[in-house]
Design a protein around this motif. Structure first.
Motif: not given
Length: 291
Positions: A40, A73, A75-78, A139
């Motif tokens: 990541d 997959d 969408y933005k992830k924190e 997002n």
């Protein structure tokens, strides 16, 4: 002007078709499922160009689930970067599948993705486009949603993976190049302790560009992050490569097709672009364009 309703409607169609494809893939028989998990990239690390990338290979049912999940997959992830997109290289080899039905479904999904992209890009202003898209689909990472799903239903000789050194290209006039260098001269370069040496370096670059004719065409070919790709080969002459940002689907291939895996990435000692091109300004990857 494209409306929020139009964007949402096109997105919902793309989403619905993608869900149908996933449902169909979930019940398909497969002879191989491999997913090559990449590290990541956080928002903190998004500007760091890695010199090596470790690949974790997943196989079997775990890989199958990861492959199916990758198609949604978007969408933005924190804490994760939304500028450097997560890539999902993998290979799903199907057997006894409904070739026509499955290829038609994948084509439907890709057509809906292209239509969604066209809908979004119809908004000319970048700020207005960003606001419209994120009001319609909060997002969302649009570049991730645009990704095409690559597949092959005619059995090839081989399907292998590798890393591609891409580059961003920008065309400039002599005037634009000189303006860029003029701004560069005013920057402080943390890698050079002596600011005078930095300015002398830029001055040499300015002289090199200034010596060109006013109508000279220039181009920047700047290397970007490496990315995984799939190489599909039929014969030495008949071959092609596509992005491995999403898993590659191979439908009902012959038993003797040769299948490769994605290796770890290690940065070459010298960048291949540097060998391939004779740069006018090496620091900026600035070159003259052949007429």
């Amino acid at each position: 002007m494209v409306s929020k309703v139009q964007i949402r409607s096109q997105f919902d169609l793309m989403n619905e078709l993608t869900s149908l494809l996933i449902d169909e893939l979930r019940v398909c028989e497969y002879s191989k499922a491999e997913y090559y998990q990449l590290p990541d990239i956080t928002s903190v690390d998004e500007n760091i160009i890695p010199e090596s990338i470790l690949v974790k290979k997943l196989t079997g049912e775990i890989a199958h689930r990861a492959i199916l999940n990758s198609f949604t997959d978007i969408y933005k992830k924190e804490s994760l970067s939304s500028r450097v997109l997560k890539r999902h290289p993998g290979l799903l080899v199907l057997k006894n599948a409904d070739v026509m039905g499955l290829t038609n479904r994948i084509k439907q999904v890709n057509k809906a993705k292209a239509a969604f992209k066209e809908c979004v890009l119809a908004i000319d202003n970048n700020d207005a486009r960003f606001e419209a898209v994120h009001n319609a689909v909060p997002n969302l990472i649009t570049l991730a949603a645009y990704r095409k799903i690559h597949f092959q239903s005619e059995s090839p000789f081989s399907v292998r993976f590798t890393w591609m050194h891409k580059h961003a290209t920008k065309t400039l006039t002599k005037k634009m190049a000189l303006e860029m260098l003029d701004k560069s001269a005013g920057y402080r370069n943390p890698r050079m302790i002596d600011q005078q040496k930095w300015q002398a370096l830029v001055a040499q670059e300015q002289l090199r560009v200034a010596s060109l004719g006013d109508k000279e065409k220039l181009r920047i070919r700047r290397p970007t992050r490496v990315s995984p790709q799939v190489n599909v080969r039929y014969t030495a002459e008949n071959r092609y490569h596509v992005s491995a940002a999403l898993p590659f689907i191979l439908i009902n291939p012959q038993a003797d097709v040769k299948l490769g895996t994605l290796p770890d990435y290690q940065k070459p000692e010298s960048h291949p672009r540097k060998k391939e091109y004779d740069f006018l300004v090496d620091r900026l990857y600035l070159e003259q364009v052949d007429k």
